[in-house]
Design a protein around this motif. Sequence first.
Motif, mmCIF file in Angstrom:
data_model
loop_
_atom_site.group_PDB
_atom_site.id
_atom_site.type_symbol
_atom_site.label_atom_id
_atom_site.label_comp_id
_atom_site.label_asym_id
_atom_site.label_seq_id
_atom_site.Cartn_x
_atom_site.Cartn_y
_atom_site.Cartn_z
ATOM 1 N N VAL A 166 0.866 -1.177 0.000
ATOM 2 C CA VAL A 166 0.000 0.000 0.000
ATOM 3 C C VAL A 166 0.902 1.227 0.000
ATOM 4 N N VAL A 167 0.817 2.009 -1.075
ATOM 5 C CA VAL A 167 1.681 3.176 -1.247
ATOM 6 C C VAL A 167 0.834 4.406 -1.549
ATOM 7 N N TRP A 168 1.467 5.575 -1.461
ATOM 8 C CA TRP A 168 0.820 6.835 -1.798
ATOM 9 C C TRP A 168 1.015 7.100 -3.283
ATOM 10 N N PHE A 169 -0.086 7.183 -4.025
ATOM 11 C CA PHE A 169 -0.066 7.504 -5.446
ATOM 12 C C PHE A 169 -0.331 8.998 -5.608
ATOM 13 N N PRO A 170 0.524 9.736 -6.318
ATOM 14 C CA PRO A 170 0.215 11.142 -6.590
ATOM 15 C C PRO A 170 -0.841 11.245 -7.684
ATOM 16 N N VAL A 171 -1.946 11.907 -7.375
ATOM 17 C CA VAL A 171 -3.037 12.093 -8.330
ATOM 18 C C VAL A 171 -3.348 13.584 -8.360
ATOM 19 N N GLY A 172 -2.941 14.256 -9.427
ATOM 20 C CA GLY A 172 -3.115 15.701 -9.487
ATOM 21 C C GLY A 172 -2.270 16.350 -8.408
ATOM 22 N N GLY A 173 -2.879 17.157 -7.574
ATOM 23 C CA GLY A 173 -2.160 17.783 -6.459
ATOM 24 C C GLY A 173 -2.339 17.033 -5.161
ATOM 25 N N LEU A 174 -2.962 15.866 -5.205
ATOM 26 C CA LEU A 174 -3.236 15.084 -4.006
ATOM 27 C C LEU A 174 -2.407 13.809 -3.979
ATOM 28 N N LYS A 175 -2.429 13.155 -2.828
ATOM 29 C CA LYS A 175 -1.851 11.820 -2.710
ATOM 30 C C LYS A 175 -2.950 10.879 -2.263
ATOM 31 N N VAL A 176 -3.023 9.731 -2.907
ATOM 32 C CA VAL A 176 -4.060 8.744 -2.614
ATOM 33 C C VAL A 176 -3.374 7.452 -2.188
ATOM 34 N N ALA A 177 -3.788 6.909 -1.047
ATOM 35 C CA ALA A 177 -3.234 5.645 -0.566
ATOM 36 C C ALA A 177 -4.037 4.497 -1.151
ATOM 37 N N THR A 178 -3.357 3.618 -1.848
ATOM 38 C CA THR A 178 -4.025 2.446 -2.419
ATOM 39 C C THR A 178 -3.009 1.324 -2.606
ATOM 40 N N ALA A 179 -3.522 0.119 -2.759
ATOM 41 C CA ALA A 179 -2.660 -1.051 -2.943
ATOM 42 C C ALA A 179 -2.159 -1.104 -4.379
ATOM 43 N N VAL A 180 -0.941 -1.588 -4.533
ATOM 44 C CA VAL A 180 -0.355 -1.763 -5.862
ATOM 45 C C VAL A 180 -0.950 -3.030 -6.470
ATOM 46 N N LEU A 181 -1.542 -2.882 -7.658
ATOM 47 C CA LEU A 181 -2.167 -4.022 -8.329
ATOM 48 C C LEU A 181 -1.263 -4.650 -9.383
ATOM 49 N N ARG A 182 -0.399 -3.822 -9.986
ATOM 50 C CA ARG A 182 0.492 -4.324 -11.026
ATOM 51 C C ARG A 182 1.763 -3.489 -11.025
ATOM 52 N N VAL A 183 2.906 -4.141 -11.267
ATOM 53 C CA VAL A 183 4.203 -3.477 -11.312
ATOM 54 C C VAL A 183 4.847 -3.776 -12.658
ATOM 55 N N GLU A 184 5.218 -2.743 -13.386
ATOM 56 C CA GLU A 184 5.938 -2.897 -14.649
ATOM 57 C C GLU A 184 7.366 -2.403 -14.435
ATOM 58 N N LEU A 185 8.330 -3.270 -14.656
ATOM 59 C CA LEU A 185 9.734 -2.901 -14.496
ATOM 60 C C LEU A 185 10.336 -2.482 -15.829
ATOM 61 N N ASP A 186 11.311 -1.588 -15.786
ATOM 62 C CA ASP A 186 12.063 -1.127 -16.962
ATOM 63 C C ASP A 186 11.157 -0.581 -18.063
ATOM 64 N N VAL A 187 10.319 0.360 -17.731
ATOM 65 C CA VAL A 187 9.444 0.991 -18.706
ATOM 66 C C VAL A 187 10.243 2.079 -19.419
ATOM 67 N N GLY A 188 10.304 2.017 -20.735
ATOM 68 C CA GLY A 188 10.968 3.049 -21.520
ATOM 69 C C GLY A 188 12.472 2.883 -21.575
ATOM 70 N N PRO A 189 13.142 3.826 -22.278
ATOM 71 C CA PRO A 189 14.598 3.727 -22.434
ATOM 72 C C PRO A 189 15.345 3.969 -21.116
ATOM 73 N N THR A 190 14.783 4.806 -20.245
ATOM 74 C CA THR A 190 15.398 4.992 -18.931
ATOM 75 C C THR A 190 14.778 3.982 -17.978
ATOM 76 N N ARG A 191 15.567 3.423 -17.136
ATOM 77 C CA ARG A 191 15.075 2.385 -16.230
ATOM 78 C C ARG A 191 14.112 2.986 -15.213
ATOM 79 N N ARG A 192 12.880 2.585 -15.322
ATOM 80 C CA ARG A 192 11.833 3.099 -14.447
ATOM 81 C C ARG A 192 10.897 1.962 -14.035
ATOM 82 N N VAL A 193 10.138 2.231 -12.987
ATOM 83 C CA VAL A 193 9.136 1.295 -12.490
ATOM 84 C C VAL A 193 7.788 2.003 -12.569
#
Length: 161
Positions: free
Chosen positions: A67-94
């Motif tokens: 359960v992490v804080w997701f930034p949504v607009g100017g707010l932060k929303v606490a919710t569970a992570v449903l899916r994780v994508e590793l190495d998205v794009g040319p720069t290593r990102r999650v």
Amino acid sequence: MTKTLMEAPRLESTPCAYCTATGLRAGVDCPRCHGLGSFLTKRGRAARAYMRTLLEKPGASVVVGDVVWFPVGGLKVATAVLRVELDVGPTRRVRLHGKRRKTDEDIAFTVATGGVVDLAYTPQELEEVRAKVEAYQATLAKTGEVSKRPRSLARVLKRAA
């Protein structure tokens, strides 16, 4: 439902001598303490670093169900992570995916693999974190390192329990 204010950990600090602990110097914020009027001691800084390890997690080690804080607009929303994508794009990102509770819409955000994600806790869990941080600070010597005197360490742990 009434809201109660939660107490932050009491980190050891010392008053600023430059502004005489007022936070002001010549009518503006003190340049040394940035208007706070005090500094964290070495013990306080070490305890704050320990607290950050409890409240944050590296982006690369987030797993489904955290359960992490997701930034949504100017707010932060606490919710569970449903899916994780590793190495998205040319720069290593999650890229983390979740669902917003109120509107049931999908939300996602991207963080660098070396970046950190703020974990969301319940008020009871935050009280436990505060107690752990204060107990850890009590075991530290003035240099900010764990004390090597076992007798005083046992006494401090006994008080914390």
